[in-house]
Scaffold this motif. Structure first.
Motif, mmCIF file in Angstrom:
data_model
loop_
_atom_site.group_PDB
_atom_site.id
_atom_site.type_symbol
_atom_site.label_atom_id
_atom_site.label_comp_id
_atom_site.label_asym_id
_atom_site.label_seq_id
_atom_site.Cartn_x
_atom_site.Cartn_y
_atom_site.Cartn_z
ATOM 1 N N ASP A 31 15.400 20.590 -9.628
ATOM 2 C CA ASP A 31 15.317 20.198 -8.230
ATOM 3 C C ASP A 31 14.486 18.930 -8.181
ATOM 4 O O ASP A 31 13.624 18.691 -9.017
ATOM 5 N N TYR A 32 14.746 18.104 -7.172
ATOM 6 C CA TYR A 32 14.052 16.828 -7.027
ATOM 7 C C TYR A 32 13.228 16.834 -5.751
ATOM 8 O O TYR A 32 13.680 17.285 -4.698
ATOM 9 N N TYR A 33 12.008 16.318 -5.868
ATOM 10 C CA TYR A 33 11.070 16.275 -4.752
ATOM 11 C C TYR A 33 10.600 14.838 -4.548
ATOM 12 O O TYR A 33 10.586 14.034 -5.478
ATOM 13 N N PHE A 34 10.191 14.542 -3.324
ATOM 14 C CA PHE A 34 9.752 13.195 -2.960
ATOM 15 C C PHE A 34 8.398 13.305 -2.278
ATOM 16 O O PHE A 34 8.176 14.173 -1.435
ATOM 17 N N ALA A 35 7.469 12.430 -2.652
ATOM 18 C CA ALA A 35 6.148 12.365 -2.021
ATOM 19 C C ALA A 35 5.833 10.906 -1.729
ATOM 20 O O ALA A 35 6.281 10.012 -2.441
ATOM 21 N N SER A 36 5.067 10.660 -0.662
ATOM 22 C CA SER A 36 4.738 9.276 -0.316
ATOM 23 C C SER A 36 3.289 9.151 0.129
ATOM 24 O O SER A 36 2.671 10.101 0.585
ATOM 25 N N SER A 37 2.794 7.932 -0.030
ATOM 26 C CA SER A 37 1.423 7.590 0.357
ATOM 27 C C SER A 37 1.465 6.257 1.080
ATOM 28 O O SER A 37 2.230 5.366 0.710
ATOM 29 N N THR A 38 0.650 6.106 2.105
ATOM 30 C CA THR A 38 0.559 4.825 2.814
ATOM 31 C C THR A 38 -0.813 4.186 2.638
ATOM 32 O O THR A 38 -1.112 3.171 3.259
ATOM 33 N N ASP A 39 -1.645 4.803 1.762
ATOM 34 C CA ASP A 39 -2.996 4.260 1.548
ATOM 35 C C ASP A 39 -3.229 3.894 0.082
ATOM 36 O O ASP A 39 -4.315 4.099 -0.451
ATOM 37 N N GLY A 40 -2.198 3.391 -0.561
ATOM 38 C CA GLY A 40 -2.342 2.938 -1.941
ATOM 39 C C GLY A 40 -2.442 4.050 -2.965
ATOM 40 O O GLY A 40 -2.839 3.818 -4.094
ATOM 41 N N GLY A 41 -2.084 5.285 -2.590
ATOM 42 C CA GLY A 41 -2.133 6.401 -3.520
ATOM 43 C C GLY A 41 -3.412 7.209 -3.465
ATOM 44 O O GLY A 41 -3.591 8.137 -4.243
ATOM 45 N N ALA A 42 -4.301 6.882 -2.520
ATOM 46 C CA ALA A 42 -5.540 7.655 -2.388
ATOM 47 C C ALA A 42 -5.246 9.077 -1.906
ATOM 48 O O ALA A 42 -5.968 10.012 -2.234
ATOM 49 N N SER A 43 -4.169 9.248 -1.132
ATOM 50 C CA SER A 43 -3.729 10.572 -0.675
ATOM 51 C C SER A 43 -2.212 10.529 -0.505
ATOM 52 O O SER A 43 -1.633 9.447 -0.359
ATOM 53 N N PHE A 44 -1.587 11.704 -0.532
ATOM 54 C CA PHE A 44 -0.137 11.802 -0.403
ATOM 55 C C PHE A 44 0.243 12.817 0.653
ATOM 56 O O PHE A 44 -0.427 13.834 0.816
ATOM 57 N N GLU A 45 1.334 12.539 1.371
ATOM 58 C CA GLU A 45 1.930 13.531 2.259
ATOM 59 C C GLU A 45 2.456 14.659 1.377
ATOM 60 O O GLU A 45 2.767 14.433 0.207
ATOM 61 N N SER A 99 21.675 19.106 -18.770
ATOM 62 C CA SER A 99 21.892 19.659 -20.104
ATOM 63 C C SER A 99 21.718 18.617 -21.198
ATOM 64 O O SER A 99 21.631 18.938 -22.358
ATOM 65 N N VAL A 100 21.666 17.335 -20.844
ATOM 66 C CA VAL A 100 21.529 16.279 -21.853
ATOM 67 C C VAL A 100 20.298 15.416 -21.606
ATOM 68 O O VAL A 100 20.201 14.314 -22.092
ATOM 69 N N ASN A 101 19.349 15.943 -20.814
ATOM 70 C CA ASN A 101 18.117 15.213 -20.530
ATOM 71 C C ASN A 101 18.415 13.827 -19.961
ATOM 72 O O ASN A 101 18.119 12.807 -20.562
ATOM 73 N N GLU A 102 18.999 13.811 -18.793
ATOM 74 C CA GLU A 102 19.486 12.576 -18.179
ATOM 75 C C GLU A 102 18.397 11.633 -17.694
ATOM 76 O O GLU A 102 18.671 10.503 -17.370
ATOM 77 N N MET A 103 17.168 12.071 -17.613
ATOM 78 C CA MET A 103 16.050 11.228 -17.191
ATOM 79 C C MET A 103 16.329 10.468 -15.887
ATOM 80 O O MET A 103 16.592 9.277 -15.894
ATOM 81 N N PRO A 104 16.299 11.143 -14.745
ATOM 82 C CA PRO A 104 16.573 10.467 -13.476
ATOM 83 C C PRO A 104 15.514 9.432 -13.128
ATOM 84 O O PRO A 104 14.359 9.558 -13.514
ATOM 85 N N VAL A 105 15.925 8.416 -12.416
ATOM 86 C CA VAL A 105 15.026 7.368 -11.937
ATOM 87 C C VAL A 105 15.285 7.201 -10.456
ATOM 88 O O VAL A 105 16.430 7.175 -10.016
ATOM 89 N N GLY A 106 14.231 7.114 -9.671
ATOM 90 C CA GLY A 106 14.387 6.969 -8.232
ATOM 91 C C GLY A 106 13.753 5.693 -7.732
ATOM 92 O O GLY A 106 12.908 5.099 -8.389
ATOM 93 N N ASP A 107 14.180 5.287 -6.561
ATOM 94 C CA ASP A 107 13.616 4.107 -5.925
ATOM 95 C C ASP A 107 13.854 4.215 -4.432
ATOM 96 O O ASP A 107 14.715 4.965 -3.982
ATOM 97 N N LEU A 108 13.103 3.487 -3.673
ATOM 98 C CA LEU A 108 13.292 3.426 -2.233
ATOM 99 C C LEU A 108 14.164 2.224 -1.930
ATOM 100 O O LEU A 108 13.868 1.112 -2.372
ATOM 101 N N CYS A 109 15.249 2.450 -1.206
ATOM 102 C CA CYS A 109 16.168 1.366 -0.866
ATOM 103 C C CYS A 109 15.620 0.574 0.313
ATOM 104 O O CYS A 109 14.755 1.043 1.044
ATOM 105 N N ASN A 152 0.807 -1.222 0.000
ATOM 106 C CA ASN A 152 0.000 0.000 0.000
ATOM 107 C C ASN A 152 0.836 1.266 0.000
ATOM 108 O O ASN A 152 0.295 2.367 -0.022
ATOM 109 N N ASP A 153 2.175 1.126 0.104
ATOM 110 C CA ASP A 153 3.049 2.287 0.122
ATOM 111 C C ASP A 153 3.417 2.678 -1.310
ATOM 112 O O ASP A 153 3.862 1.840 -2.095
ATOM 113 N N VAL A 154 3.220 3.958 -1.636
ATOM 114 C CA VAL A 154 3.527 4.485 -2.968
ATOM 115 C C VAL A 154 4.506 5.633 -2.787
ATOM 116 O O VAL A 154 4.276 6.531 -1.973
ATOM 117 N N TYR A 155 5.616 5.608 -3.546
ATOM 118 C CA TYR A 155 6.652 6.629 -3.458
ATOM 119 C C TYR A 155 6.821 7.257 -4.836
ATOM 120 O O TYR A 155 6.899 6.548 -5.836
#
Length: 101
Positions: free
Chosen positions: A46-60, A73-83, A32-35
């Motif tokens: 700038d990079y921002y992080f948001a999380s939900s503990t109810d399956g994405g129905a609402s977010f902090e 400058s080269v469109n690096e397309m960042p990818v994030g994950d929770l470790c 049910n955790d969505v990051y």
């Protein structure tokens, strides 16, 4: 953000994860955790992080996770994950922006 539980036949009402214009985002789901990792701005991002503990129905409220602006400058397309240890990892094609330890 919206989601479907029936293969895209029907969709839930959209939920706002972050206000403003976002370039791209990366989503990780664990039960049910969505990051969500959000990048804003271009070519200086700038990079921002948001999380939900109810399956994405609402977010902090989202919060900024980088202290210095990252130039894309080269469109690096960042990818994030929770470790596994709860830290956020962010990588791009050419660099590690924030790494899990």
């Amino acid at each position: 953000m919206s989601w479907s539980t029936d293969g895209g036949e029907n969709w839930a009402s959209p939920v706002i994860v972050d206000s403003g214009i976002c370039n791209l985002s990366s989503i990780a789901v664990y039960g049910n955790d969505v990051y969500v990792l959000i990048s804003k701005g271009w070519p200086f991002m700038d990079y921002y992080f948001a999380s939900s503990t109810d399956g994405g129905a609402s977010f902090e409220p989202s919060y900024q996770i980088n202290d210095t602006v990252v130039q894309d400058s080269v469109n690096e397309m960042p990818v994030g994950d929770l470790c596994q240890n709860g830290e956020i990892g962010v990588v791009s094609h050419f660099s590690v922006l924030l790494a899990c330890q």
